[in-house]
Enzyme design. Sequence first.
Site, PDB file in Angstrom:
ATOM      1  N   GLU A  41       0.346  -1.431   0.183  1.00 55.69           N
ATOM      2  CA  GLU A  41      -0.022  -0.299   0.156  1.00 55.69           C
ATOM      3  C   GLU A  41       0.921   1.188  -0.040  1.00 55.69           C
ATOM      4  O   GLU A  41       1.865   1.731   1.230  1.00 55.69           O
ATOM      5  CB  GLU A  41      -0.751  -0.125   1.297  1.00 55.69           C
ATOM      6  CG  GLU A  41      -2.665  -0.995   1.350  1.00 55.69           C
ATOM      7  CD  GLU A  41      -2.683  -1.437   2.385  1.00 55.69           C
ATOM      8  OE1 GLU A  41      -4.082  -1.674   1.730  1.00 55.69           O
ATOM      9  OE2 GLU A  41      -2.288  -1.071   3.134  1.00 55.69           O
ATOM     10  N   CYS A  54       3.123   8.827   1.406  1.00 58.83           N
ATOM     11  CA  CYS A  54       3.859   7.660   2.374  1.00 58.83           C
ATOM     12  C   CYS A  54       4.332   6.542   1.613  1.00 58.83           C
ATOM     13  O   CYS A  54       3.319   5.943   0.957  1.00 58.83           O
ATOM     14  CB  CYS A  54       2.735   7.393   3.403  1.00 58.83           C
ATOM     15  SG  CYS A  54       3.244   6.265   4.493  1.00 58.83           S
ATOM     16  N   CYS A  97       6.387  -7.134   7.121  1.00 55.77           N
ATOM     17  CA  CYS A  97       7.453  -6.196   7.853  1.00 55.77           C
ATOM     18  C   CYS A  97       7.426  -7.254   9.027  1.00 55.77           C
ATOM     19  O   CYS A  97       7.465  -7.866   9.743  1.00 55.77           O
ATOM     20  CB  CYS A  97       6.669  -4.769   8.671  1.00 55.77           C
ATOM     21  SG  CYS A  97       8.343  -4.097   9.761  1.00 55.77           S
ATOM     22  N   CYS A 145       6.252  -4.989  15.333  1.00 54.65           N
ATOM     23  CA  CYS A 145       6.077  -3.991  16.967  1.00 54.65           C
ATOM     24  C   CYS A 145       3.991  -4.179  16.900  1.00 54.65           C
ATOM     25  O   CYS A 145       3.164  -4.565  16.115  1.00 54.65           O
ATOM     26  CB  CYS A 145       5.841  -2.856  15.968  1.00 54.65           C
ATOM     27  SG  CYS A 145       7.156  -2.121  15.408  1.00 54.65           S
ATOM     28  N   CYS A 199       1.112  -2.259  15.551  1.00 48.03           N
ATOM     29  CA  CYS A 199       1.229  -2.086  13.814  1.00 48.03           C
ATOM     30  C   CYS A 199       0.394  -3.291  12.874  1.00 48.03           C
ATOM     31  O   CYS A 199       0.641  -4.135  13.195  1.00 48.03           O
ATOM     32  CB  CYS A 199       2.493  -1.390  13.814  1.00 48.03           C
ATOM     33  SG  CYS A 199       2.746  -1.247  11.430  1.00 48.03           S
ATOM     34  N   GLY A 218       6.408  -1.609   6.154  1.00 46.43           N
ATOM     35  CA  GLY A 218       7.855  -2.059   6.410  1.00 46.43           C
ATOM     36  C   GLY A 218       9.042  -1.159   6.782  1.00 46.43           C
ATOM     37  O   GLY A 218       8.622   0.108   7.526  1.00 46.43           O
ATOM     38  N   SER A 258      12.189   6.658   8.151  1.00 39.00           N
ATOM     39  CA  SER A 258      10.965   6.830   9.701  1.00 39.00           C
ATOM     40  C   SER A 258      11.647   5.256   9.936  1.00 39.00           C
ATOM     41  O   SER A 258      11.107   4.293   9.316  1.00 39.00           O
ATOM     42  CB  SER A 258       9.538   6.429   9.424  1.00 39.00           C
ATOM     43  OG  SER A 258       9.522   6.466  10.947  1.00 39.00           O
ATOM     44  N   CYS A 270      -1.127   5.923   9.250  1.00 35.67           N
ATOM     45  CA  CYS A 270      -0.251   5.318  10.255  1.00 35.67           C
ATOM     46  C   CYS A 270      -0.337   3.621  11.117  1.00 35.67           C
ATOM     47  O   CYS A 270      -1.439   3.625  11.904  1.00 35.67           O
ATOM     48  CB  CYS A 270       0.219   5.801  10.741  1.00 35.67           C
ATOM     49  SG  CYS A 270       1.383   7.415  10.455  1.00 35.67           S
TER      50      CYS A 270
END
Length: 345
Positions: free
Chosen positions: A90, A103, A110, A114, A117, A163, A195, A337
């Site tokens: 995405e 973004c 990933c 986390c 996430c 990622g 980031s 996010c």
Amino acid sequence: MKTSFYQYTLAELRALFAAHGLHASGPARFFHWHYKQHRREPCTEDIAKLTQSWVREHLSFDLPEVDTVQLSADRAVKFLFRFADGKKVETVLIPSKKKYGICLSSQVGCAMKCSFCHTGLQGLERHLGTHEIVGQLLAAQRWLTEHRPGDDRISTIVFMGQGEPLHNFDAVKAACEIFHTQHGLSFALDKITISTAGYLPGLERWSSEMPEVNIALSLHSTETSKRNELIPINAKYPVEKLLQVINAIPRKSKRFVIYEYLLARGFNDGEADARKLGEALKGKKAFVNLIPFNPFPGARYQRPTLSEINAFKATLDEYAVPSLVRITKGHEILAACGQLNSRQS
Ligand code: SAH
């Protein structure tokens, strides 16, 4: 098998041309034609016939396919792009005035896992190639030009999609070089932000290898036990070490370091948490992005209320650490996010 034109930095394309005895003036012309003029078909202008046929035979100019596009009332656009092997990521266009920030994703899934996430739940499927990172921007640009002519400028780039960009260092670095070069898309380095969840091996390479783009660290807590829960790699790469390495990155490339701070209700959004954050960052060239937790199906955290968010910010303000509450865009299309998850899209 053809390789993608979009995987080469200008220096790499020059080396490729040299290795095949092709004319040295070709690479800059190709860059100008495809990146500045947004042409789809291989460049033919002032290119020797021999070079043209070599390029047609060996390089491909395909971009990722648009699988789906979701539009949000605030003009945010979420693309699900599909690559040649069927894998999808995405990419989100975030509106600001008449321009957009983009973004970008750097991996399919990933590996960081986390706990807050949506992408982390997916696990790592594979890294993206440079051409797949650059391709997201070019394909999104093409869509904007076709669908929103006159309102189609992408002015900033953030690696905050799916990622961990520093886990895919080489491809992300090459993409930044392609975005920046004046023969190509000419983005100023301070318009590009990477980031990271705190992937130390990448941060350690930053000073000597990465073009001088902005650094954002997903901090989320200064306390080891809380940060370990939120970002499991903190156990291996502890936050104290990360801050030390980031602070040692030369000043110019550092500018303001952006610290992202996720606010999860009742977990890391209390007054004591705000004070610890203020203590850790006061006097540094730091800017804090406060990101209220964005929920997704099955999430274990909650979003604080507006007054809780404001109280946290007010405490942080006492330490004169500049901060901004990130206004969520594209919320209704799960484009904010941490809501990206190409499996369930
Ligand atoms: N892997 C990189 C970039 C990806 S996410 C990193 O960790 O920094 C971009 C930002 O969104 C990060 O700060 C991330 O921690 C945050 N984020 C992830 N999931 C979120 C969620 N559900 N709500 C709010 N922010 C989230």
